[in-house]
Structures are given as C-alpha cells and as structure tokens.
Design an enzyme around this catalytic site. Structure first.
Site, short mmCIF file in Angstrom:
data_model
loop_
_atom_site.label_atom_id
_atom_site.label_comp_id
_atom_site.label_asym_id
_atom_site.label_seq_id
_atom_site.Cartn_x
_atom_site.Cartn_y
_atom_site.Cartn_z
N CYS A 20 4.57 -0.42 0.52
CA CYS A 20 2.43 -0.03 1.10
C CYS A 20 2.82 1.03 2.36
O CYS A 20 3.87 1.84 2.45
CB CYS A 20 2.33 -1.44 1.30
SG CYS A 20 2.98 -2.53 2.14
N ARG A 26 1.70 -6.33 1.32
CA ARG A 26 1.81 -5.88 0.08
C ARG A 26 2.87 -5.98 -0.59
O ARG A 26 3.43 -6.52 -1.71
CB ARG A 26 1.04 -4.97 -0.90
CG ARG A 26 -0.71 -5.47 -0.65
CD ARG A 26 -1.95 -4.39 -0.53
NE ARG A 26 -0.75 -2.83 -0.02
CZ ARG A 26 -1.42 -1.72 0.57
NH1 ARG A 26 -2.39 -0.76 -0.69
NH2 ARG A 26 -1.24 -0.85 1.37
N ASP A 134 -5.34 -3.73 0.00
CA ASP A 134 -4.52 -3.87 1.14
C ASP A 134 -5.61 -4.85 1.53
O ASP A 134 -6.10 -5.12 2.25
CB ASP A 134 -4.69 -2.23 2.44
CG ASP A 134 -3.79 -3.01 3.54
OD1 ASP A 134 -3.36 -3.75 3.79
OD2 ASP A 134 -3.06 -1.74 4.40
#
Length: 167
Positions: A20, A26, A134
C-alpha cells in the site's frame, strides 16, 4: 466471480507480499490476517507473508493505531508489525498484491505475479472501484470496512494456497 489462479511457487516457502502507500493501514492489515489464516490452515512452515509501502515516511513504525485496534478487537495480533518500504528485493516473491491502482503503477504494473489485491475479492464484481480504500484520513468505519474486505479476500487467497502443491 472465480478467483484467479495463484502463480506456481518459485521455491519454498511460497512468498506473498502486500503493498500500500505507507505500510501502516491496508497492507499490514492484509499481512496480519493472512498470517493468521495461514497458521490456522497449517501452512505456516510453507508460506511467508510480508507487507510494504511505496513510500518511506513510516519505515520502522508500528501500524496505525486505529488499524491495530480494529485487528486486535477482531482477535488478531497486530503488535509485531513495523513498516517497510517496497524495494527491488520483492521481485522474487511468488505473488505481490497492491491495494490500489496507484500502488500497482508505482511497483511496475500488473504481471503474472503482481496484481491488485481485490482481484481475489469475491465481492469485487459488485464494486465499481477495484481499490481497497485508504482509511487513513477517515474514521473508524473505514477501518472496519477495510478489515471486512481484507478478511474475505485473504480467506480466498489462503484457500488457494491450501490447494497448491507447497512442499
């Protein structure tokens, strides 16, 4: 939607990486969940899981407190994670999964061993955006949504791993 086939192992152990932006929300959530599911499936000695970020802002730091709290509340151990930056050593992994299209582009784009994480999500067809959103700038609900997405997708991944000939 049927999940795509996992790439054949390059060697042992089978190595999966999640990517990420900063490696604090994440991708570490996917790392922790997959590691837990791999252990539950009896594959811990045959599968290695890691995560990284395309940016280096958080290298060495634990994951975002909200991500860790959400994982802990769901029974996962989020305490060991320390952020890493994605680099050339990841080229030798069996499978690298990017959390969004921007991350995918930053690591060189899709290939047989590099894909979007949600390409394994059984609910991705119902969602017009194939990215894992996100949650960093949002509230707790965003972390809950990401964990639900991660859990169902990682379950599909580990099911696929269990079907591979991993010696």
């Amino acid at each position: 939607m049927a999940a795509p086939a996992l790439p054949a192992p390059l060697g042992a152990p089978y190595r999966i990486g999640f990517v990420c932006l900063g490696n604090i929300c994440r991708s570490p959530m996917a790392d922790v969940v997959t590691t837990s599911l791999v252990a539950d499936a009896g594959l811990a000695d045959r599968v290695e899981v890691r995560s990284s970020g395309t940016g280096g802002w958080h290298v060495g730091q634990p994951m975002d407190e909200r991500a860790a709290a959400r994982l802990t509340a769901s029974g996962y151990d989020a305490s060991r994670h320390r952020a890493q930056q994605h680099d050339a050593t990841w080229a030798g992994l069996d499978l690298v999964l990017a959390m969004d299209a921007a991350n995918l582009a930053e690591i060189g784009g899709e290939s047989d061993r590099v894909r979007l994480f949600r390409s394994f999500d059984p609910e991705a067809d119902a969602d017009p955006a194939p990215d894992v959103p996100d949650p960093y700038y949002g509230g707790d609900a965003g972390f809950a949504d990401v964990l639900a997405m991660v859990e169902r997708t990682c379950a599909v991944l580990v099911d696929g791993l269990a079907r591979l000939d991993l010696r």
